[in-house]
Write an enzyme that holds these catalytic residues in place. Structure first.
Site, PDB file in Angstrom:
ATOM      1  N   HIS A 106      52.526  32.798 -60.515  1.00 31.69           N
ATOM      2  CA  HIS A 106      51.439  33.718 -60.169  1.00 31.69           C
ATOM      3  C   HIS A 106      52.002  34.994 -59.523  1.00 31.69           C
ATOM      4  CE1 HIS A 106      48.867  29.863 -59.629  1.00 31.69           C
ATOM      5  NE2 HIS A 106      48.425  30.466 -60.720  1.00 31.69           N
ATOM      6  N   LYS A 126      35.242  21.631 -58.774  1.00 31.20           N
ATOM      7  CA  LYS A 126      36.640  21.199 -58.756  1.00 31.20           C
ATOM      8  C   LYS A 126      36.935  20.509 -57.425  1.00 31.20           C
ATOM      9  CE  LYS A 126      39.118  24.060 -62.054  1.00 31.20           C
ATOM     10  NZ  LYS A 126      40.193  25.029 -62.253  1.00 31.20           N
ATOM     11  N   ARG A 168      50.920  31.368 -70.460  1.00 34.96           N
ATOM     12  CA  ARG A 168      52.180  30.625 -70.470  1.00 34.96           C
ATOM     13  C   ARG A 168      52.552  30.226 -71.890  1.00 34.96           C
ATOM     14  NH1 ARG A 168      50.314  27.322 -65.495  1.00 34.96           N
ATOM     15  NH2 ARG A 168      48.774  26.993 -67.071  1.00 34.96           N
ATOM     16  N   SER A 201      50.118  25.103 -61.101  1.00 40.15           N
ATOM     17  CA  SER A 201      49.697  24.517 -59.825  1.00 40.15           C
ATOM     18  C   SER A 201      49.598  23.004 -59.973  1.00 40.15           C
ATOM     19  CB  SER A 201      48.339  25.089 -59.408  1.00 40.15           C
ATOM     20  OG  SER A 201      48.422  26.479 -59.238  1.00 40.15           O
TER      21      SER A 201
END
Ligand code: PNS
Length: 163
Positions: free
Chosen positions: A18, A42, A91, A129
């Site tokens: 990040h 979440k 990514r 993460s």
């Protein structure tokens, strides 16, 4: 380039991947807001306040970067902030489908908002993460993958969850 750019995400926690996007993005967009999404659905490892704090600590020497949080739709937040650009890091191919959907949905909801994709740096493409949390949970070495401030907190949190 003029105008505010928003780099939104969960940042649970912020990784060096990040930070790489933020630093490179800042060279293109001089005023960049890193916006932590508050998503009640979440189950994050860190609270929004902790995620914001870790980002601020990691970015304290970075001029032109602001850290904020938002609840609700990203496009509404972008409108409130009068932002023209949303930055997202890409990514691998696996990121593409979700990002493609999100960019189109956001564009439909707010045609004035453009999503700007940046390729994750070659040193960071395998960092997420999610994997960082998993490695922490089983006591793996996270040096070089997350900023120092995150390292200490994630190890403490992982230890607590094993107690
Ligand atoms: O770091 P993440 O979890 O990949 O970030 C995803 C995020 C926070 C950018 C996305 O879930 C989001 O924008 N959430 C806010 C709610 C919203 O606008 N949802 C519609 C997106 S199509």
């Amino acid at each position: 380039m003029d105008g505010l750019a928003i780099y939104p995400g969960s940042f649970d926690p912020v990784t060096n991947g990040h930070l790489d996007i933020i630093r490179r993005g800042r060279r293109i967009f001089p005023h960049l807001v890193v916006a932590v999404a508050i998503n009640p659905r979440k189950n994050p490892m860190f609270t929004v306040e902790e995620r914001v704090e870790m980002l601020r600590e990691s970015l304290q020497d970075e001029p032109g970067v602001e850290v904020d949080s938002f609840q609700g739709l990203l496009v509404e937040y972008a409108r409130r902030r009068k932002a023209a650009i949303v930055i997202r890091g890409l990514r691998a191919l696996s990121d593409f489908e979700n990002e493609f959907q999100m960019a189109h949905m956001n564009h439909r909801l707010a045609p004035e908002l453009e999503t700007f994709f940046m390729m994750t740096g070659q040193d960071h493409f395998y960092i997420s993460s999610q994997t960082v949390k998993e490695v922490a949970l089983f006591g793996g070495d996270l040096h070089g993958l997350v900023p120092e401030t995150v390292l200490a907190r994630i190890q403490a949190r992982a230890q607590k969850s094993l107690d």
